[in-house]
Write an enzyme that holds these catalytic residues in place. Structure first.
Site, mmCIF file in Angstrom:
data_model
loop_
_atom_site.group_PDB
_atom_site.id
_atom_site.type_symbol
_atom_site.label_atom_id
_atom_site.label_comp_id
_atom_site.label_asym_id
_atom_site.label_seq_id
_atom_site.Cartn_x
_atom_site.Cartn_y
_atom_site.Cartn_z
ATOM 1 N N ASN A 61 13.564 29.662 39.262
ATOM 2 C CA ASN A 61 14.850 29.540 39.941
ATOM 3 C C ASN A 61 15.919 29.239 38.905
ATOM 4 O OD1 ASN A 61 14.286 29.553 43.041
ATOM 5 N ND2 ASN A 61 12.669 28.268 42.162
ATOM 6 N N GLU A 62 16.562 30.298 38.443
ATOM 7 C CA GLU A 62 17.547 30.193 37.367
ATOM 8 C C GLU A 62 18.874 29.642 37.893
ATOM 9 O OE1 GLU A 62 16.657 30.418 34.451
ATOM 10 O OE2 GLU A 62 15.371 32.141 34.002
#
Length: 639
Positions: free
Chosen positions: A170-171
């Site tokens: 989850n950037e």
């Protein structure tokens, strides 16, 4: 401040609530100690679920952080009978596209480190499938999410953290309610993964990941972080505001999350970095120096110009009260820093060494410089190396590994083709050329002949550099520690054979000084294994008579430098010595342009280390000390 639920599985450790911290965290001396505690928590959860005749639903992570946890769980399975028969696992993520049997896949990783060694049922293992075609990917992600929910959600989620603050993949920009989905990887994430893929061009640009919402629905979350390169993002996550730009900060809203840290990963937390801002301190000499250096840097004032008001305004009134006046404290700390500076790293002969970092006697010392790779010596302490040789000490260089994995195929092919030009009938050269010319997959392990050639390239470069600095070939030792010689990025475990090789050399030379790499932020962990090997060797021979006269100095420089308050020996370099050091580094030509294990810094090693040495010198000058072109820094290790 988030209130965290205490569970039956809560790790045991030190935690102090402060006004700065928004996530429960526990700091351990080492990553091994922390990993064992996490493994124990998972094992206890599995056992408790078994007693209740229930499945245990685990969310699992990959990467370097959880490896020791998995090793301990495997040990408990084999030696203590821990059963995984009731365990159902869901992994966080997988590169996309990615074949399951690719050694870079997380499917391969999990089987290699855990699943192949315990009695978990194959149908209970769930790792996102990197082979799903793009048309069915959206539905696949929904199905993955629904399967987790069908088991009642995750009982326990294990996490690492990336330098971007990502959890799973989850950037930055990920939504708090996001579910399992395909995502484009941040450039920094791909840079960090590049060593495992032999270059960033081979790192996939996309991945399948559980979402933030999926992770937050877990009943219990444990995030692990090890090493100095994680300290900044850990501080931002624990003390910063919740932001999609640092996705891990969403964990501040989870009421049963713990961060498990080692000392280096915790080093930027306020209560660790500046404890006087959090609580009353016991002011020992080390903490006094740390505080004065910090205040000087904060206010951009030389140490001798700091005032009582400066100390009082910045949470150090108790220090001034103890010391009397800023004047007295400033002089004492200024002198402490001044006494770290020496142009005589082997000790200055016929001088009073009371306030010098090294002993005057014996005048000529036997020295071993341990270098994890065949260029760390000149990169990190080339100027000091040059000084030791020039000042007449009996200097020995010991290259712990061959460094062959860091030589590109193109470089090896060039040398093989030269060999064939000189001798067209040379069978080895022809075999190497044939192998490299047909090699298309980066997962292919180099043949023994190719690995030997790459090792010879590094060896010849090392000898060219050491000869330039005036060291005879007989004082250069190529140890080729077995743990490194796997032909892949993943190394073997440190063995007794590795340690005995070091012991044999130390016993042969009986050194007065040992220099070793204390820079543990290298992208693929070789430095840490090499340092562990030295520590194990020293532990076994520390009671020998000759070891009573041996001092150990740790150097850094390639990735991080010692903080100013940690430095115990500072060796200044003249402009001419900076150039000599640069020239020695240039002899390592295979590592000069487009080095394979660059880390997160795109500058060439010689540039980054010159900048770092120059910055260390500038800091000393900012404190009010002499102005040098560059400084190499060392910290003494007491064994």
């Amino acid at each position: 401040m988030v209130t965290h639920t205490k569970t039956a599985y809560q790790p045991v450790g030190q935690f102090e609530d402060t006004r700065f911290e928004k996530i429960h965290n526990v700091i351990y001396n080492t990553s091994i100690e922390g990993s064992i505690l996490v493994a124990n928590e998972i094992a206890q959860l599995i056992k408790d679920k078994q007693k209740e005749n229930q499945n245990c639903i685990l969310g699992l992570a990959t990467g370097s952080s959880p490896i020791k946890v998995y090793e301990e769980l495997v040990r408990q399975h084999k030696e203590e009978g821990l059963s995984f028969s009731n365990v159902i696992t869901f992994n966080l993520d997988e590169y996309y596209p990615m074949e399951k049997n690719n050694i870079q896949s997380y499917h391969y990783f999990m089987h290699e480190h855990l699943f192949n060694h315990v009695n978990i049922l194959p149908e209970n293992i769930h790792v996102p499938d990197g082979t799903i075609d793009s048309e069915n990917l959206y539905q696949y992600c929904i199905d993955y999410e629904m399967k987790i929910k069908s088991y009642g959600g995750l009982d326990f989620q294990l996490l690492g953290i990336g330098r971007t603050g990502h959890i799973g993949f989850n950037e930055p920009g990920s939504h708090i309610n996001s579910g399992t989905r395909i995502i484009t990887l941040d450039h920094i994430t791909r840079v960090d993964a590049a060593p495992s893929f032999i270059g960033i061009d081979n790192v996939p640009r996309k991945a399948i990941t559980m979402g933030i919402g999926t992770i937050k629905n877990a009943k219990r979350i444990v995030l692990m972080a090890w090493g100095a390169n994680k300290s900044k993002i850990i501080q931002e996550t624990i003390e910063g505001e919740i932001s999609s730009l640092v996705p891990a900060t969403y964990l501040q809203q989870h009421n049963n999350t713990s961060f498990i840290l080692d000392e280096e990963a915790s080093s930027d937390l306020t209560r660790v970095k500046t404890p006087w801002l959090v609580k009353s301190c016991i002011w020992n000499d080390a903490l006094k120096l740390k505080a004065v250096v910090w205040l000087s840097d904060l206010l951009k004032k030389p140490i001798l110009k700091l005032t009582d008001k400066d100390y009082n305004d910045n949470g150090m009134s108790s220090l001034i009260s103890q010391e009397g006046t800023a004047y007295d404290l400033n002089i004492k700390m200024f002198n402490t820093l001044q006494q770290t500076i020496t142009g005589w790293p082997g000790g200055k002969p016929n001088s009073d060494d009371t306030y010098r970092p090294e002993r005057a006697n014996p005048e000529k010392k036997r020295v071993i410089i341990f270098s994890p790779h065949p260029d760390d010596d000149v990169i990190s302490m080339g100027g000091t190396f040059d000084r030791l040789v020039a000042q007449g000490h009996d200097v020995h260089i010991a290259y712990q590994t061959s460094g062959n994995i860091a030589v590109s195929d193109e470089e090896a092919l060039k040398f093989a083709e030269i060999s064939r030009e000189l001798n067209p009938d040379l069978e080895k050269a022809n075999n190497i050329i044939s192998f490299l010319s047909s090699k298309q997959d980066n997962d292919v392990i180099d043949s023994k002949e190719v690995r030997l050639l790459k090792g010879h390239i590094r060896k010849s470069e090392s000898l060219a550099a050491t000869r330039y600095l005036g060291l005879p070939d007989k004082n250069v030792h190529f140890l080729n520690l077995p743990f490194y010689e796997t032909g892949t990025i993943k190394k073997g475990k440190l063995s007794e054979t590795d340690v005995n090789i070091l012991i044999e050399l130390i016993e042969e030379i009986k050194p007065h000084q040992i220099y070793a790499a204390g820079d543990l932020a290298d992208p693929h962990g070789t430095h840490k294994v090499c340092l562990d090997a030295i520590f194990k060797a020293l532990d076994q021979i520390k009671n020998k008579d000759y070891m009573k006269d041996c001092w150990v100095w740790l150097y850094r420089g390639a990735w991080h430098e010692w903080d100013s308050h940690e430095i115990e020996m500072a060796v200044p370099l003249s402009p001419d010595q900076v150039l000599r050091k640069r020239h020695a580094i240039f002899y390592h030509q295979s590592q000069k342009d487009g080095v394979m294990f660059q880390g997160g810094d795109s500058r060439e090693f010689w540039v980054r280390v010159e900048d770092r040495n120059r910055l260390t010198a500038k800091k000393y000058n900012d404190f009010g000390l002499a102005d040098y072109a560059a400084i190499e820094a060392f910290k003494r290790y007491h064994f």
